[in-house]
Design a protein around this motif. Structure first.
Motif, PDB file in Angstrom:
ATOM      1  N   UNK A 169      55.856 -21.984  25.026  1.00  0.00           N
ATOM      2  CA  UNK A 169      54.387 -21.968  24.990  1.00  0.00           C
ATOM      3  C   UNK A 169      53.839 -21.154  23.833  1.00  0.00           C
ATOM      4  N   UNK A 170      54.598 -21.112  22.728  1.00  0.00           N
ATOM      5  CA  UNK A 170      54.185 -20.240  21.618  1.00  0.00           C
ATOM      6  C   UNK A 170      53.868 -21.008  20.330  1.00  0.00           C
ATOM      7  N   UNK A 171      53.601 -22.301  20.471  1.00  0.00           N
ATOM      8  CA  UNK A 171      53.384 -23.111  19.265  1.00  0.00           C
ATOM      9  C   UNK A 171      52.175 -22.645  18.449  1.00  0.00           C
ATOM     10  N   UNK A 172      51.200 -22.020  19.119  1.00  0.00           N
ATOM     11  CA  UNK A 172      50.041 -21.533  18.343  1.00  0.00           C
ATOM     12  C   UNK A 172      50.316 -20.178  17.690  1.00  0.00           C
ATOM     13  N   UNK A 173      51.402 -19.538  18.063  1.00  0.00           N
ATOM     14  CA  UNK A 173      51.697 -18.215  17.482  1.00  0.00           C
ATOM     15  C   UNK A 173      52.844 -18.225  16.477  1.00  0.00           C
ATOM     16  N   UNK A 174      53.647 -19.281  16.509  1.00  0.00           N
ATOM     17  CA  UNK A 174      54.799 -19.336  15.587  1.00  0.00           C
ATOM     18  C   UNK A 174      54.719 -20.620  14.778  1.00  0.00           C
ATOM     19  N   UNK A 175      54.771 -20.471  13.458  1.00  0.00           N
ATOM     20  CA  UNK A 175      54.786 -21.646  12.576  1.00  0.00           C
ATOM     21  C   UNK A 175      56.161 -21.736  11.922  1.00  0.00           C
ATOM     22  N   UNK A 176      56.990 -22.664  12.387  1.00  0.00           N
ATOM     23  CA  UNK A 176      58.304 -22.823  11.754  1.00  0.00           C
ATOM     24  C   UNK A 176      58.192 -23.753  10.538  1.00  0.00           C
ATOM     25  N   UNK A 177      58.900 -23.419   9.478  1.00  0.00           N
ATOM     26  CA  UNK A 177      58.914 -24.241   8.268  1.00  0.00           C
ATOM     27  C   UNK A 177      60.342 -24.697   8.003  1.00  0.00           C
ATOM     28  N   UNK A 178      60.500 -26.001   7.797  1.00  0.00           N
ATOM     29  CA  UNK A 178      61.810 -26.520   7.385  1.00  0.00           C
ATOM     30  C   UNK A 178      61.857 -26.464   5.873  1.00  0.00           C
TER      31      UNK A 178
END
Ligand SMILES: C[S@@+](CC[C@H](N)C(=O)[O-])C[C@H]1O[C@@H](n2cnc3c(N)ncnc32)[C@H](O)[C@@H]1O
Length: 195
Positions: free
Chosen positions: A81-90
């Motif tokens: 439930x943390x998609x708004x707090x963590x931005x993963x970059x490939x």
């Protein structure tokens, strides 16, 4: 969720931060009120999730070059439930550019590149920001590099030793060394915070 994630990562041989190192990192974030964080080396987002869980106001940008790990990280972040707090970059770290400035940059990727990462991301560190480097004793191998039989590993360990010496002697920075915590942690701050 976090315990499951940790067990799975360890079982699959995905390297994640040691418990002691993580506790130290989380404490550093709390004590300094860090909100904007950049992480170099996501793996499956274990440490990113732990950092984000500290406070709803924390935001973590995290970089990973391996697509399989990145996809797993995206799943884990969503499940937490943390998609708004963590931005993963490939992305390869070397290709990532941003104008953002961070309170804390956690460096946990290719150990041979730590010197390069430091220079690359220095402009993205707030004047009172903190850079944290993991694996600074590299399983204790830095204490006896000449007895390492694998040439590649020996060269890697020599690079870590060189990085340790370089930052220690660099007048731009204050370095705190925590060789006995986790796999060895360095904390770097700017000496002259006006620059
Ligand atoms: C030690 S793991 C990260 C562990 C994670 N921080 C944790 O504690 O949960 C290092 C990760 O960095 C990634 N990595 C290494 N070199 C990289 C590069 N040049 N660009 C992007 N990712 C890289 C690796 O694929 C690996 O998943």
């Amino acid at each position: 969720m976090s315990d499951v994630l940790k067990e799975r990562a360890l079982k699959e041989g995905v390297p994640i931060i040691k418990d002691e190192g993580l506790a130290f990192l989380l404490n550093m974030i709390k004590e300094n009120g860090c909100k904007e964080i950049l992480e170099l080396g996501t793996a499956v987002a274990y440490s990113a999730i732990q950092m984000a869980l500290l406070d709803k106001k924390i935001h973590v940008d995290t970089l990973e070059k391996r697509e399989d790990l990145y996809q797993e990280a995206v799943r884990n972040i969503a499940e937490s439930g943390l998609s708004d707090q963590i931005s993963p970059f490939l992305t390869a770290i070397e290709d990532f550019k941003t104008d953002k400035e961070y309170d804390l940059i956690f460096v946990d990727a290719a150990k041979a590149q730590y010197g390069r990462y430091l220079e690359m991301f220095l402009d993205n560190l707030k004047s009172d920001g903190i850079m944290v480097f993991d694996n600074m004793v590299f399983h204790g191998l830095i204490y006896d590099p000449e007895n390492i039989r694998s040439r590649n590993l020996r060269n890697l360990v020599r690079k870590i030793i060189k990085f340790r010496e370089k930052v220690h002697n660099d007048e731009r920075f204050d370095i705190m060394k925590f060789d006995n915590i986790g796999d060895g942690i360095f904390v770097l701050t700017r000496r002259n915070r006006e620059t």
